[in-house]
Design a protein around this motif. Structure first.
Motif, short mmCIF file in Angstrom:
data_model
loop_
_atom_site.label_atom_id
_atom_site.label_comp_id
_atom_site.label_asym_id
_atom_site.label_seq_id
_atom_site.Cartn_x
_atom_site.Cartn_y
_atom_site.Cartn_z
N LEU A 95 109.81 -0.01 91.20
CA LEU A 95 109.29 -0.88 92.22
C LEU A 95 107.63 0.28 93.30
O LEU A 95 107.60 1.52 93.03
N SER A 96 106.81 0.10 93.24
CA SER A 96 105.75 0.13 94.16
C SER A 96 104.45 -0.94 95.61
O SER A 96 105.14 -1.84 94.78
N GLU A 97 104.26 -0.32 96.61
CA GLU A 97 103.35 -0.94 97.21
C GLU A 97 101.56 -0.99 96.90
O GLU A 97 101.18 -1.12 97.39
N TYR A 98 101.74 -0.38 95.93
CA TYR A 98 100.14 0.00 95.80
C TYR A 98 99.51 -0.22 94.41
O TYR A 98 100.55 -1.66 93.23
N LYS A 99 98.75 -0.99 93.97
CA LYS A 99 98.45 -1.86 93.11
C LYS A 99 97.88 -1.19 91.91
O LYS A 99 97.57 -0.02 91.98
N PRO A 100 98.14 -1.49 91.03
CA PRO A 100 97.36 -1.26 89.75
C PRO A 100 96.50 -0.15 89.56
O PRO A 100 95.26 -0.67 90.32
N GLY A 101 96.22 -0.06 88.91
CA GLY A 101 94.83 1.38 89.31
C GLY A 101 95.47 2.55 90.32
O GLY A 101 94.63 3.35 90.04
N THR A 102 96.28 2.85 91.09
CA THR A 102 96.17 3.59 91.71
C THR A 102 97.51 4.56 91.49
O THR A 102 98.13 4.95 90.80
N LYS A 103 96.28 6.10 91.05
CA LYS A 103 96.82 6.84 91.16
C LYS A 103 97.74 7.76 92.02
O LYS A 103 97.67 7.26 92.89
N GLY A 104 98.07 9.10 91.99
CA GLY A 104 99.25 9.54 92.06
C GLY A 104 98.69 10.86 93.61
O GLY A 104 98.73 11.40 93.36
N LEU A 105 98.65 9.77 94.37
CA LEU A 105 97.10 10.88 95.54
C LEU A 105 98.62 11.46 96.11
O LEU A 105 99.95 10.71 96.63
N PRO A 106 98.33 12.66 96.86
CA PRO A 106 99.15 13.33 97.64
C PRO A 106 100.20 12.56 98.58
O PRO A 106 101.23 12.91 99.14
N GLN A 107 99.06 12.28 99.34
CA GLN A 107 99.73 11.01 100.86
C GLN A 107 100.42 9.97 100.41
O GLN A 107 100.73 9.29 101.24
N ASN A 108 100.32 9.41 99.12
CA ASN A 108 101.25 8.40 98.45
C ASN A 108 102.80 8.46 99.28
O ASN A 108 103.46 7.53 98.93
N PHE A 109 103.08 9.88 98.84
CA PHE A 109 104.92 9.67 98.21
C PHE A 109 105.45 10.05 99.39
O PHE A 109 106.60 9.58 99.58
#
Length: 185
Positions: A95-109
């Motif tokens: 599951l993810s709330e991020y669209k495809p292509g969204t890299k692992g940015l520190p603020q996402n986790f």
């Protein structure tokens, strides 16, 4: 993948876990899977990965909540690409709330941690330093009126400072998977 039926329990912890953390995570996630509990985690290195693996070893269902897009190019960490495929093949899901292509940015986790706790009846923190993303998940769980569980550890281990602190704050002490099953009835 497919959203498996519940009940759900989240297991989170440090990326740099000890052998103790790995062992207890595998034992608890295996016990939960054998009892029909779906394990939710973040597919990060360390405790999260072991939580998913222990569940899969018992042919259980697991959900990985990502801080990236769901496409294989975005999945982080890259070494868990095989794990992500195993989760889907076992009728679990990513599951993810991020669209495809969204890299692992520190603020996402830290943001995705509210979803991990929100899906589950409770959150188990296995090992966590005093300042840890796992404690963000526990904080969300407390706010969402979920049960918070913690595995105690040595007072001399930095990986146990966060979990021992959670127990002082009212988290339920867990030594085995059956402790969680008993708490959840």
């Amino acid at each position: 993948g497919e959203i498996p039926p519940g009940p759900y329990l989240a297991i989170v912890g440090t990326r740099r876990c000890s052998n103790y953390g790995r062992q207890i995570t595998l034992e608890i996630s295996s016990t939960l899977a054998r009892s029909g509990v779906c394990v939710v985690s973040g597919m990060a290195k360390g405790i999260d990965s072991f939580a998913h693996q222990g569940c899969l070893q018992e042919k259980g269902k697991t959900i990985a909540v990502l801080g990236t897009g769901l496409d294989e190019e975005s999945i982080y960490p890259k070494e868990n690409l095989s794990l992500s495929r195993q989760i889907i093949a076992s009728k679990g899901c990513l599951l993810s709330e991020y669209k495809p292509g969204t890299k692992g940015l520190p603020q996402n986790f830290p943001k995705r941690n509210r979803i991990i706790s929100g899906l589950a009846l409770g959150v188990l923190v296995v090992e966590a330093k005093r300042k840890s993303g796992s404690l963000i998940t526990a904080r969300h769980a407390f706010l969402q009126k979920r049960k918070v569980f913690a595995v105690p550890g040595s007072i001399f281990s930095s990986n146990s400072q966060g979990t021992n602190h959670l127990i002082k704050q009212g988290a339920l002490l867990v030594e085995r998977g059956r402790d969680i099953l008993r708490y959840l009835n």
